[in-house]
Design an enzyme around this catalytic site. Sequence first.
Site, PDB file in Angstrom:
ATOM      1  N   GLN A 200      38.616  21.991  54.198  1.00  9.89           N
ATOM      2  CA  GLN A 200      39.974  21.965  53.332  1.00  9.89           C
ATOM      3  C   GLN A 200      39.771  22.915  52.371  1.00  9.89           C
ATOM      4  O   GLN A 200      40.869  23.766  51.983  1.00  9.89           O
ATOM      5  CB  GLN A 200      40.130  20.536  52.970  1.00  9.89           C
ATOM      6  CG  GLN A 200      41.249  20.038  52.024  1.00  9.89           C
ATOM      7  CD  GLN A 200      42.362  19.977  52.446  1.00  9.89           C
ATOM      8  OE1 GLN A 200      42.466  19.547  53.791  1.00  9.89           O
ATOM      9  NE2 GLN A 200      43.477  19.857  51.638  1.00  9.89           N
ATOM     10  N   CYS A 201      38.862  22.871  51.364  1.00  5.96           N
ATOM     11  CA  CYS A 201      39.062  23.500  50.056  1.00  5.96           C
ATOM     12  C   CYS A 201      39.256  24.880  49.944  1.00  5.96           C
ATOM     13  O   CYS A 201      40.469  25.187  49.601  1.00  5.96           O
ATOM     14  CB  CYS A 201      37.709  23.024  49.179  1.00  5.96           C
ATOM     15  SG  CYS A 201      37.537  21.259  48.874  1.00  5.96           S
TER      16      CYS A 201
END
Length: 419
Positions: free
Chosen positions: A260-261
């Site tokens: 995600q990040c």
Amino acid sequence: MGEKLVVVGQGRTGLTLAMRAVEAGFHVVGIDADEWRVKRLSAGESCVEDVGDGVLAAAHGSGRYAASADYARAEGFDICVITEPVAVRGGVPDLRPVGSAGEAVAPLLRPGATVILESTTYPGTTEEHLRALLEEGSGLRTPGDFFLGYSPQRIDPGNARWRLDNTPKVVSGIDAASLERVTDFYGRIVREVVPVSSPRVAELCALLESAFRQVNIALVNEMSIFAGQLGIDMWEAVDAASTKPFGFMRFTPGPGTGGQCPPIDPSQVSWNVRRGPGRTFRFAELAGDVNRSMPDHVVNRLALALNRRHLPIRGSRVLLMGLSYKKNVGDCRESAAIEIAKSLRKLGADVRAADPHADDFLLPVGIELVEPTSGELAAADAVVVLTDHDCFDYELVQRSARFVFDTRNRCHGPNVEKL
Ligand SMILES: NC(=O)c1ccc[n+]([C@@H]2O[C@H](COP(=O)([O-])OP(=O)(O)OC[C@H]3O[C@@H](n4cnc5c(N)ncnc54)[C@H](O)[C@@H]3O)[C@@H](O)[C@H]2O)c1
């Protein structure tokens, strides 16, 4: 009785926080929309590598932890922390998970309770979006009736040195009283709390941290492409640059990003600055482009290497080592390795994969999960190291494989070609 904490989302960040809060004396209810996850957690099976079953058993044993999919269990909470991810669809942040948590929590809000958002999200989410949902659903107001704040996640899966408790935590509140509550809560969870002046600053801080990684990974990835074409060893150059004690931070090339990040979070800033000041966040967009092109670059490099060995991709047996987006973790969502596996399969390769951490239900159709035995390594036309899990025996890989394409710099020798 200790204070009641509700943590919405029992994934990597939510479960880690829940376990630490139990240790700190809170009564914790972990809410997750995924019933299968709730069942596993209730049966004492952790779904997060960094939270061992022993820690979960101790939490259950204390009588101060329960997982549930039912928000009714959150009733009477003192503090609620929302942790679900914000996805980006078609370039636009999708706040539905945070919104549905806000809507579900609002009717349970009591005067004096605190709500904290931890999801990485664009500036303004806490003060505009979440606050409006909570006020509307509860009939209460903030500042005044309840407290509201934002605190970014800083969890690094698989990192044994920097854990939740010893990583400084940035905290914010929508007013001085909220900041005091949020600071007090995290002061009982982590060693160092870093207060900032507003949720917008804290939200931008989270996005800055993600974008920093995205941009620096893209920088070494793009340089590694040129270095390869110039016949220079990029890894040696990175090692040499890393001896500089100031002004440099080590990042290494790889087959692309995942999770995600770095890949998703910075695009929230792109959306935010397009919508607000009408500008383009060029760094994030360029870095995203470079990192998204890496899986294709890996497939092309592999095709060229096989070609030199008089082998086409079609029909060649390729063993991929490591499928997750991060070393020593099993999460394969959005991982570059899965993209590479799918491309090779589409081109007709016989693709097998070795990853003791990966859940096989996340594997693309037609890709078999195998043990990286000497027989399996020797039978492959190419072994491709994609994620450098420490549990792999790289000596055995070098010894047994006919040809290794190593994107992580773990293998050496005449049969090894590096990204
Ligand atoms: N900057 C950092 O260091 C860092 C590190 C990790 C995560 N994060 C951020 O933290 C957030 C959470 O990440 P994660 O790794 O814990 O994600 P995760 O996918 O591991 O867990 C999310 C959990 O939320 C649950 N969920 C989804 N929608 C829900 C809903 N509506 N109600 C209840 N539960 C719901 C999912 O079932 C899942 O269990 C993300 O915004 C991520 O970007 C930041």
